[in-house]
Design a protein around this motif. Structure first.
Motif, mmCIF file in Angstrom:
data_model
loop_
_atom_site.group_PDB
_atom_site.id
_atom_site.type_symbol
_atom_site.label_atom_id
_atom_site.label_comp_id
_atom_site.label_asym_id
_atom_site.label_seq_id
_atom_site.Cartn_x
_atom_site.Cartn_y
_atom_site.Cartn_z
ATOM 1 N N UNK A 1 0.810 -1.219 0.000
ATOM 2 C CA UNK A 1 0.000 0.000 0.000
ATOM 3 C C UNK A 1 0.840 1.264 0.000
ATOM 4 N N UNK A 2 2.152 1.165 0.253
ATOM 5 C CA UNK A 2 2.997 2.362 0.351
ATOM 6 C C UNK A 2 2.999 3.196 -0.931
ATOM 7 N N UNK A 3 3.039 2.602 -2.140
ATOM 8 C CA UNK A 3 3.039 3.443 -3.358
ATOM 9 C C UNK A 3 1.814 4.345 -3.489
ATOM 10 N N UNK A 4 0.719 4.051 -2.775
ATOM 11 C CA UNK A 4 -0.488 4.879 -2.840
ATOM 12 C C UNK A 4 -0.419 6.076 -1.889
ATOM 13 N N UNK A 5 0.635 6.154 -1.049
ATOM 14 C CA UNK A 5 0.712 7.208 -0.035
ATOM 15 C C UNK A 5 0.986 8.567 -0.680
ATOM 16 N N UNK A 6 0.535 9.616 0.012
ATOM 17 C CA UNK A 6 0.800 10.988 -0.417
ATOM 18 C C UNK A 6 2.089 11.524 0.188
ATOM 19 N N UNK A 7 2.448 11.051 1.385
ATOM 20 C CA UNK A 7 3.628 11.552 2.061
ATOM 21 C C UNK A 7 4.114 10.512 3.053
ATOM 22 N N UNK A 8 5.403 10.486 3.290
ATOM 23 C CA UNK A 8 6.020 9.640 4.315
ATOM 24 C C UNK A 8 6.718 10.565 5.302
ATOM 25 N N UNK B 1 -0.704 20.295 2.937
ATOM 26 C CA UNK B 1 -0.638 21.551 2.179
ATOM 27 C C UNK B 1 0.765 21.765 1.626
ATOM 28 N N UNK B 2 1.763 21.425 2.434
ATOM 29 C CA UNK B 2 3.158 21.555 1.972
ATOM 30 C C UNK B 2 3.416 20.603 0.807
ATOM 31 N N UNK B 3 2.863 19.369 0.901
ATOM 32 C CA UNK B 3 3.041 18.394 -0.182
ATOM 33 C C UNK B 3 2.420 18.926 -1.470
ATOM 34 N N UNK B 4 1.245 19.527 -1.365
ATOM 35 C CA UNK B 4 0.572 20.090 -2.549
ATOM 36 C C UNK B 4 1.416 21.208 -3.162
ATOM 37 N N UNK B 5 1.994 22.069 -2.331
ATOM 38 C CA UNK B 5 2.812 23.167 -2.822
ATOM 39 C C UNK B 5 4.079 22.641 -3.502
ATOM 40 N N UNK C 1 4.355 19.772 -5.046
ATOM 41 C CA UNK C 1 3.950 19.231 -6.344
ATOM 42 C C UNK C 1 3.732 20.364 -7.353
ATOM 43 N N UNK C 2 3.140 21.459 -6.916
ATOM 44 C CA UNK C 2 2.942 22.592 -7.791
ATOM 45 C C UNK C 2 4.285 23.195 -8.224
ATOM 46 N N UNK C 3 5.235 23.199 -7.302
ATOM 47 C CA UNK C 3 6.567 23.731 -7.620
ATOM 48 C C UNK C 3 7.238 22.878 -8.685
ATOM 49 N N UNK C 4 7.174 21.526 -8.478
ATOM 50 C CA UNK C 4 7.796 20.640 -9.457
ATOM 51 C C UNK C 4 7.099 20.715 -10.820
ATOM 52 N N UNK D 1 7.032 11.929 -1.542
ATOM 53 C CA UNK D 1 7.724 12.935 -0.745
ATOM 54 C C UNK D 1 7.956 12.422 0.671
ATOM 55 N N UNK D 2 9.184 12.524 1.149
ATOM 56 C CA UNK D 2 9.563 12.091 2.489
ATOM 57 C C UNK D 2 9.929 13.326 3.295
ATOM 58 N N UNK D 3 9.194 13.551 4.374
ATOM 59 C CA UNK D 3 9.427 14.711 5.234
ATOM 60 C C UNK D 3 9.937 14.251 6.592
ATOM 61 N N UNK D 4 10.798 15.067 7.163
ATOM 62 C CA UNK D 4 11.313 14.788 8.502
ATOM 63 C C UNK D 4 10.558 15.625 9.529
ATOM 64 N N UNK D 5 9.870 14.930 10.429
ATOM 65 C CA UNK D 5 9.209 15.583 11.565
ATOM 66 C C UNK D 5 9.165 14.553 12.680
ATOM 67 N N UNK D 6 10.178 14.598 13.521
ATOM 68 C CA UNK D 6 10.329 13.556 14.550
ATOM 69 C C UNK D 6 9.106 13.486 15.464
ATOM 70 N N UNK D 7 8.635 14.627 15.942
ATOM 71 C CA UNK D 7 7.516 14.631 16.887
ATOM 72 C C UNK D 7 6.248 14.074 16.250
#
Length: 378
Positions: A260-267, A346-350, A352-355, A312-318
């Motif tokens: 199911x991971x390929x269907x994710x929007x963000x990690x 929202x950041x993921x959407x931005x 994608x718009x940037x790319x 997209x892989x984002x770092x947010x430990x908390x």
């Protein structure tokens, strides 16, 4: 302390399954002495209550049958009609007493062991036809107990009967000088009250027998430690099989999660120890869904699959720790994390718009709002 066929002592209390199986086979505590006491008691009470009415009705039957006219004697069909009439009248006279006795016969067994009807107890057991087993039962402790109870009942009934007869001696002699109708009623009264006194003696026998039957039934149901272990293993399954089932279930769940991971929007990662994969479907509404989560090697595998599929892989430990500990697979994130995850999406959407060349690069995410009750220490 009872002993099993294997020679082990039966020291353990019976399990509920053992008790249920025993009831299904009709093996419950029963006391014949209790039933005898109740039936005899109801017989005495029934004679006291209904004896006078029964005597009058039966005397009427006797008068009708012995007061014959000449026309009746010459009628061949009279005997059949009179027999039917007398039988109905006698049954009607005895009906209340018979119902009382029937009720006592049913209540007696139910009081000890409850209501039970088992077809298994009706089936023939060829083991009981073994002569050696029969001889063994004849000289067992059970047979000795039954013999002592029979002797006790005989002595109690004999002593009480002698005392009652001695006290009613004058009344018994007086019956011979009374008119027939009065003599019959008087006789029933003496029998009823004599039986009631005998019942008092039978009560002592029943009071001793009931605890004995309960104790013996409990001893028969006791189990050895090995029997308890075997029953637990049969009902719950062996630990090896249960462990294998859990392992297979985990492997299936793990494969579904990785697929199911390929269907994710963000990690979201923390960045190395934890990783969670989220998906949000605006058409279905609702909250973002957790598709995958893992720690250490599994987290590394989630990041690897995500990178391969350009997620997209984002770092947010908390936030990664919070989602990992508060949300199960294929469940929506808790309401307390809606705002933080909304900022991430929202950041993921931005991005994608940037790319796609339709917007400028967004500023990096700052600290995300996570409620104190959902925060987890590293």
């Amino acid at each position: 302390m009872s002993e099993s066929e294997s020679g082990q002592d039966k020291t353990e209390k019976p399990t509920q399954k053992k008790i249920d199986d025993s009831r299904a086979e009709g093996q419950v505590a029963r006391s014949k002495e209790l039933t005898t006491f109740l039936v005899t008691l109801m017989g005495a009470v029934g004679l006291i209550m209904f004896g006078g009415a029964m005597a009058h009705m039966l005397l009427e039957v006797m008068r009708d049958n012995f007061s014959l006219s000449r026309d009746v004697l010459m009628d061949p069909s009279w005997m059949g009609r009179m027999l039917l009439k007398s039988g109905n009248y006698a049954i009607l006279a005895m009906l209340p007493f018979m119902f009382a006795m029937m009720a006592a016969a049913l209540i007696g067994p139910i009081m000890l062991g409850g209501w039970l009807f088992s077809t298994k107890s009706l089936m023939p057991k060829f083991s009981r036809m073994n002569p050696m087993s029969g001889i063994k039962r004849m000289f067992s402790m059970q047979a000795l107990t039954e013999l002592l109870k029979a002797l006790a009942k005989f002595l109690v009934v004999l002593i009480v009967a002698l005392v009652v007869i001695n006290n009613d001696r004058d009344a018994l002699v007086a019956i011979a000088h009374e008119p027939l109708e009065l003599a019959v009623i008087h006789s029933l009264q003496i029998v009823a009250w004599s039986t009631l006194w005998i019942v008092c003696g039978l009560f002592l026998i029943a009071a001793v027998d009931v605890p004995i039957q309960l104790y013996q039934a409990n001893e028969k149901l006791k189990m050895t430690k090995q029997e308890v272990r075997d029953e637990h293993k049969n009902s719950e399954g062996s630990p090896e099989v249960k462990q294998r089932i859990k392992q297979l279930q985990y492997e299936m769940s793990h494969r579904r999660m990785m697929a199911a991971i390929p269907e994710a929007d963000v990690i979201i990662t923390n960045p190395t120890h934890f990783a969670v994969a989220l998906k949000y479907d605006p058409e279905k509404g609702g909250a973002p869904l957790l598709l995958a989560k893992g720690a250490d090697l599994i987290a590394f595998k989630i990041r690897e699959i995500g990178a391969h599929h350009q997620i997209l892989i984002l770092e947010s430990a908390a936030l990664a720790r919070s989602i990992y500990y508060s949300t199960e697979l294929e469940e929506e994130i808790p309401a307390g994390l809606y705002l933080a995850v909304a900022q991430v999406l929202a950041y993921v959407f931005q991005i994608r718009q940037f790319h796609a060349g339709r917007a400028k690069r967004p500023d990096p995410l700052g600290d995300l709002p996570i409620p104190p009750d959902l925060q987890r220490d590293s």
